[in-house]
Design an enzyme around this catalytic site. Structure first.
Site, PDB file in Angstrom:
ATOM      1  N   PRO A   6       0.823  -1.210   0.000  1.00  0.00           N
ATOM      2  CA  PRO A   6       0.000   0.000   0.000  1.00  0.00           C
ATOM      3  C   PRO A   6       0.856   1.258   0.000  1.00  0.00           C
ATOM      4  CG  PRO A   6      -0.766  -1.562   1.647  1.00  0.00           C
ATOM      5  CD  PRO A   6       0.541  -2.086   1.146  1.00  0.00           C
ATOM      6  N   GLU A   7       0.422   2.266  -0.767  1.00  0.00           N
ATOM      7  CA  GLU A   7       1.122   3.548  -0.749  1.00  0.00           C
ATOM      8  C   GLU A   7       0.548   4.400   0.394  1.00  0.00           C
ATOM      9  OE1 GLU A   7       2.416   5.263  -4.318  1.00  0.00           O
ATOM     10  OE2 GLU A   7       2.117   3.479  -5.520  1.00  0.00           O
TER      11      GLU A   7
ATOM     12  N   ASN B 149       5.491   3.158  -5.746  1.00  0.00           N
ATOM     13  CA  ASN B 149       5.939   3.002  -7.124  1.00  0.00           C
ATOM     14  C   ASN B 149       5.069   3.737  -8.141  1.00  0.00           C
ATOM     15  OD1 ASN B 149       7.888   1.994  -8.831  1.00  0.00           O
ATOM     16  ND2 ASN B 149       6.774   0.110  -9.259  1.00  0.00           N
TER      17      ASN B 149
ATOM     18  N   ARG C  59      12.810  -2.073  -8.964  1.00  0.00           N
ATOM     19  CA  ARG C  59      11.388  -1.737  -9.090  1.00  0.00           C
ATOM     20  C   ARG C  59      11.154  -1.086 -10.446  1.00  0.00           C
ATOM     21  NH1 ARG C  59       8.552  -1.153  -4.336  1.00  0.00           N
ATOM     22  NH2 ARG C  59       6.730  -1.181  -5.723  1.00  0.00           N
TER      23      ARG C  59
ATOM     24  N   ARG D 208      13.536   7.655  12.193  1.00  0.00           N
ATOM     25  CA  ARG D 208      14.177   7.109  10.998  1.00  0.00           C
ATOM     26  C   ARG D 208      13.271   7.150   9.763  1.00  0.00           C
ATOM     27  NH1 ARG D 208      13.482   1.603  13.567  1.00  0.00           N
ATOM     28  NH2 ARG D 208      12.003   0.478  12.244  1.00  0.00           N
TER      29      ARG D 208
ATOM     30  N   LYS E 153       4.193   4.834   5.504  1.00  0.00           N
ATOM     31  CA  LYS E 153       3.520   3.549   5.354  1.00  0.00           C
ATOM     32  C   LYS E 153       3.377   2.805   6.677  1.00  0.00           C
ATOM     33  CE  LYS E 153       5.126   3.160   0.568  1.00  0.00           C
ATOM     34  NZ  LYS E 153       5.791   2.316  -0.439  1.00  0.00           N
TER      35      LYS E 153
END
Length: 260
Positions: free
Chosen positions: A2-3, A162, A248, A121, A52
């Site tokens: 999932p984005e 992506n 990718r 992070r 995410k």
């Protein structure tokens, strides 16, 4: 995977039904039994997204951290409870709704220092009001890595996946293999603002929509993109190429996105 818009949508929806409520937490599958026991019966104080990563906050300074990864699924339903569907790692039960989480890549309970370490992070999240875009630009402006890789690096900019990567760069006529340090501040700001606009549409419509025409009304729409997975560029009618960055796929139009 999932984005970012999907996770922010989930955080918004789950916040409405869980925040301010004492939750029953269990692990029907059994793999998260010890973690579930730590937060079972505690007050959920909020739900938020960092890129995410989905975070459920509880009293006593504890948080449930979920990263769905490639195969994780979220399912929200109304009570009464039904039998778990599939291998439910964790089940969150409020007064009116239940959230089932299947197959997450990460499912853990964090205390406050551990949560701070996690969020430190993660790069600035384009959908968060507290995001520091200067921090993202500082990383990008000093890197030889291609911009198409950098904006997918969740420690640089969080939330872009992506499809959005391909679509944003095409919309701004930026070649994905352009070194980050060759992107000027004006182009970066336009990239950031386009990412914010597109992901906000994704949260609103619960789907990736990157074309200029955003249909009116409510409800989920099917995905609408310009060149991702396509063979012909809608702008110049030339060929769309498919190449790879960090294993990718990235789609680009060499005519509309000339290399610097």
């Amino acid at each position: 995977m999932p984005e970012g818009h999907t996770i922010h949508r989930a955080a918004r929806d789950h916040r409405k039904v869980l925040a301010g409520q004492v939750l029953g937490v269990s692990s029907p599958q059994g793999r998260f039994a010890e973690g579930a026991k730590r937060i079972d019966g505690l007050l959920c104080t909020g739900v938020e997204a960092y890129g995410k990563h989905l975070i459920y906050h509880f009293e006593q300074g504890l948080s449930l951290h979920i990263h769905l990864g490639l195969f994780g699924k979220l399912r929200k339903s109304k009570l009464p409870l039904s039998e778990p569907k599939g291998a439910v790692r964790v089940r969150l039960v409020g007064p009116g709704h239940v959230i089932d989480i299947n197959g997450p890549n990460t499912c853990e309970v964090l205390d406050e220092p551990e949560l701070l370490t996690l969020t430190a992070r993660i790069g600035p999240d384009v959908l968060r009001a507290d995001a520091d875009r200067d921090r993202a630009y500082h990383r990008i402006s000093k890197s030889k890595a291609p911009i198409g890789r950098l904006i997918m690096d969740q420690s640089v900019m969080a939330g872009i996946g992506n499809i959005y990567r391909t679509e944003i760069l095409w919309r701004l006529a930026i070649h994905p293999f352009t070194p980050g340090r060759e992107l000027n501040r004006g182009d970066f700001d336009r990239l950031w603002e386009d990412a914010v606009a597109l992901l906000e549409i994704g949260v609103w419509r619960n789907s990736i929509i990157t074309t200029e025409l955003v249909p009116k009304g409510r409800g989920r729409l099917t995905e609408r993109v310009n060149i991702f997975g396509k063979k012909v560029c809608p702008k110049c009618k030339g060929n769309v190429e498919c190449r790879e960055i960090a294993n990718r796929k990235v789609y680009l139009c060499e005519a509309c996105q000339p290399a610097v």
